[in-house]
Design a protein around this motif. Structure first.
Motif, PDB file in Angstrom:
ATOM      1  N   SER A  55       0.833  -1.207   0.000  1.00  0.00           N
ATOM      2  CA  SER A  55       0.000   0.000   0.000  1.00  0.00           C
ATOM      3  C   SER A  55       0.864   1.253   0.000  1.00  0.00           C
ATOM      4  O   SER A  55       0.511   2.270  -0.591  1.00  0.00           O
ATOM      5  CB  SER A  55      -0.922   0.015   1.221  1.00  0.00           C
ATOM      6  OG  SER A  55      -1.885  -1.017   1.153  1.00  0.00           O
ATOM      7  N   SER A  99      -4.832   1.270   3.296  1.00  0.00           N
ATOM      8  CA  SER A  99      -4.588  -0.042   3.898  1.00  0.00           C
ATOM      9  C   SER A  99      -5.665  -0.988   3.384  1.00  0.00           C
ATOM     10  O   SER A  99      -6.850  -0.761   3.630  1.00  0.00           O
ATOM     11  CB  SER A  99      -4.642   0.031   5.425  1.00  0.00           C
ATOM     12  OG  SER A  99      -4.612  -1.269   5.991  1.00  0.00           O
ATOM     13  N   ASN A 100      -5.261  -2.023   2.679  1.00  0.00           N
ATOM     14  CA  ASN A 100      -6.253  -2.944   2.123  1.00  0.00           C
ATOM     15  C   ASN A 100      -7.091  -3.570   3.229  1.00  0.00           C
ATOM     16  O   ASN A 100      -8.318  -3.650   3.138  1.00  0.00           O
ATOM     17  CB  ASN A 100      -5.556  -4.040   1.311  1.00  0.00           C
ATOM     18  CG  ASN A 100      -6.552  -4.969   0.643  1.00  0.00           C
ATOM     19  OD1 ASN A 100      -7.528  -4.520   0.057  1.00  0.00           O
ATOM     20  ND2 ASN A 100      -6.319  -6.271   0.746  1.00  0.00           N
ATOM     21  N   SER A 101      -6.436  -3.961   4.318  1.00  0.00           N
ATOM     22  CA  SER A 101      -7.166  -4.562   5.440  1.00  0.00           C
ATOM     23  C   SER A 101      -7.810  -3.506   6.326  1.00  0.00           C
ATOM     24  O   SER A 101      -8.760  -3.794   7.058  1.00  0.00           O
ATOM     25  CB  SER A 101      -6.210  -5.400   6.290  1.00  0.00           C
ATOM     26  OG  SER A 101      -5.276  -4.564   6.961  1.00  0.00           O
ATOM     27  N   GLY A 102      -7.266  -2.293   6.287  1.00  0.00           N
ATOM     28  CA  GLY A 102      -7.757  -1.232   7.160  1.00  0.00           C
ATOM     29  C   GLY A 102      -7.292  -1.380   8.592  1.00  0.00           C
ATOM     30  O   GLY A 102      -7.761  -0.670   9.483  1.00  0.00           O
ATOM     31  N   SER A 125      -9.620   1.544   1.515  1.00  0.00           N
ATOM     32  CA  SER A 125      -9.512   0.169   2.009  1.00  0.00           C
ATOM     33  C   SER A 125     -10.569  -0.697   1.340  1.00  0.00           C
ATOM     34  O   SER A 125     -11.502  -0.193   0.710  1.00  0.00           O
ATOM     35  CB  SER A 125      -9.712   0.152   3.534  1.00  0.00           C
ATOM     36  OG  SER A 125      -9.745  -1.165   4.038  1.00  0.00           O
ATOM     37  N   SER A 130     -13.444  -1.770   8.990  1.00  0.00           N
ATOM     38  CA  SER A 130     -12.112  -1.767   9.578  1.00  0.00           C
ATOM     39  C   SER A 130     -11.893  -0.538  10.454  1.00  0.00           C
ATOM     40  O   SER A 130     -12.656   0.437  10.415  1.00  0.00           O
ATOM     41  CB  SER A 130     -11.046  -1.799   8.472  1.00  0.00           C
ATOM     42  OG  SER A 130     -11.148  -0.623   7.674  1.00  0.00           O
ATOM     43  N   THR A 162      -6.350  -0.279  -5.974  1.00  0.00           N
ATOM     44  CA  THR A 162      -5.921   0.900  -5.221  1.00  0.00           C
ATOM     45  C   THR A 162      -5.261   1.918  -6.133  1.00  0.00           C
ATOM     46  O   THR A 162      -5.526   3.128  -6.055  1.00  0.00           O
ATOM     47  CB  THR A 162      -4.944   0.488  -4.105  1.00  0.00           C
ATOM     48  OG1 THR A 162      -5.570  -0.472  -3.256  1.00  0.00           O
ATOM     49  CG2 THR A 162      -4.519   1.692  -3.277  1.00  0.00           C
TER      50      THR A 162
END
Length: 320
Positions: A55, A99-102, A125, A130, A162
């Motif tokens: 990220s 942040s992909n996951s957060g 995200s 998240s 993203t």
């Protein structure tokens, strides 16, 4: 199946999966995207982009794209932010946290800082519930579609989405601000891109070979030889371009050439170009007409001869 066939099959599947994911992203864009654009437009400061790992790599690119298209931006590494770089974030800025996951723990201090000092926060995200998205003022949600590896561990689809979201944001802002090619060139003076966006005035010669229309050809040949452009411009007493004399004109008028005046030999109403035109346009004209130079005139100023652009000048900067 051979190894090569297997490689190609995998490659095509990855590209296909990412392309389909981009379609899902495009279809899912909504009012939240518009809110993010408005938030950035209303900011008096810069866009601070932050993220960790892949990220972070994507964040670097997004910050660079924003900055080069008229939206001041820079990347702040979240770990460095916790060790003093939070001082780079101030009132008037907008933070874009990725942040992909957060749930990236490295972002915690930066997020807390934005909440403490009322700095607008855009979260990017794939997880709407998240920690990042719960704190963010505006949500840029990318669809959660797994990864191209098939087992959800290699950032690929998520990073592509993203990156696309960042590009969409930058270009939406660019178009709203009416950011033009000449503005783009100001931020890209070097390399191939800078060359493509060069203006004629940036490359033209101003010490140009010109003579008056009643000049004897014997004198015009001296001027033509001294300047080494293979052409001489013909002007009236006020400097307006009337014609040009080229090597071709000389060959066509060899019989008694030295006894003639320039106006008897010249090509009238020659092809010209304006100083504000892109040099790439000049190259296209020269290639189409099979000529090596163009006189530069400004029609709005009475076609006064202002310069000369030679094909070699364009080749030198990578055009041609």
């Amino acid at each position: 199946m051979t190894d090569n066939e297997a490689f190609l099959k995998t490659a095509r599947q990855v590209v296909t999966d990412e392309a389909r994911a981009l379609d899902v992203l495009a279809d899912g864009l909504d009012k939240h995207f518009a809110e993010a654009v408005h938030m950035i437009l209303q900011a008096s400061g810069r866009v601070i982009v932050s993220g960790i790992g892949k990220s972070g790599h994507i964040g670097h690119k997004i910050a660079a794209t924003l900055a080069s298209t008229g939206t001041p931006a820079y990347f702040v590494h979240p770990a460095e932010a916790s060790h003093g770089d939070l001082g780079m974030v101030s009132k008037g800025d907008v933070v874009l946290a990725i942040s992909n996951s957060g749930e990236a723990p490295e972002l915690a201090n930066l997020l807390a800082f934005t909440r403490r000092f009322g700095i607008p926060l855009i979260g990017l995200s794939s997880k709407p519930e998240s920690s990042l998205m719960k704190q963010a003022d505006v949500h840029l949600l990318i669809p959660s579609l797994g990864e191209a590896c098939g087992f959800g561990m290699v950032p690929s689809i998520s990073t592509t989405l993203t990156l696309a979201m960042g590009d969409a944001l930058a270009i939406a802002l660019m178009k709203y601000r009416d950011f033009k090619p000449e503005n783009f060139r100001d931020f890209h003076p070097g390399g191939k891109l800078g060359a493509q966006l060069s203006k004629v005035r940036d490359l033209m010669h101003t010490d140009i070979p010109v003579v008056l229309s009643d000049t004897p050809m014997s004198e015009a040949l001296l001027v033509m030889s001294q300047k080494s452009f293979g052409v001489v411009g013909v002007t009236d007493a006020d400097g307006r371009l009337l014609g040009i004399v080229t090597d071709g004109d000389l060959r066509r008028n060899m019989d008694g050439l030295l006894e003639k005046a320039v106006e008897d030999v010249m090509t009238r109403n020659p092809m010209t170009i304006a100083p504000g035109a892109l040099a790439e346009e000049a190259v296209a004209i020269m290639n189409e007409r099979k000529i090596t130079s163009l006189f530069v005139v400004e029609p709005e100023q009475g076609c006064l001869a202002q310069g000369l652009l030679h094909i070699h000048d364009c080749l030198r900067v990578g055009l041609g």
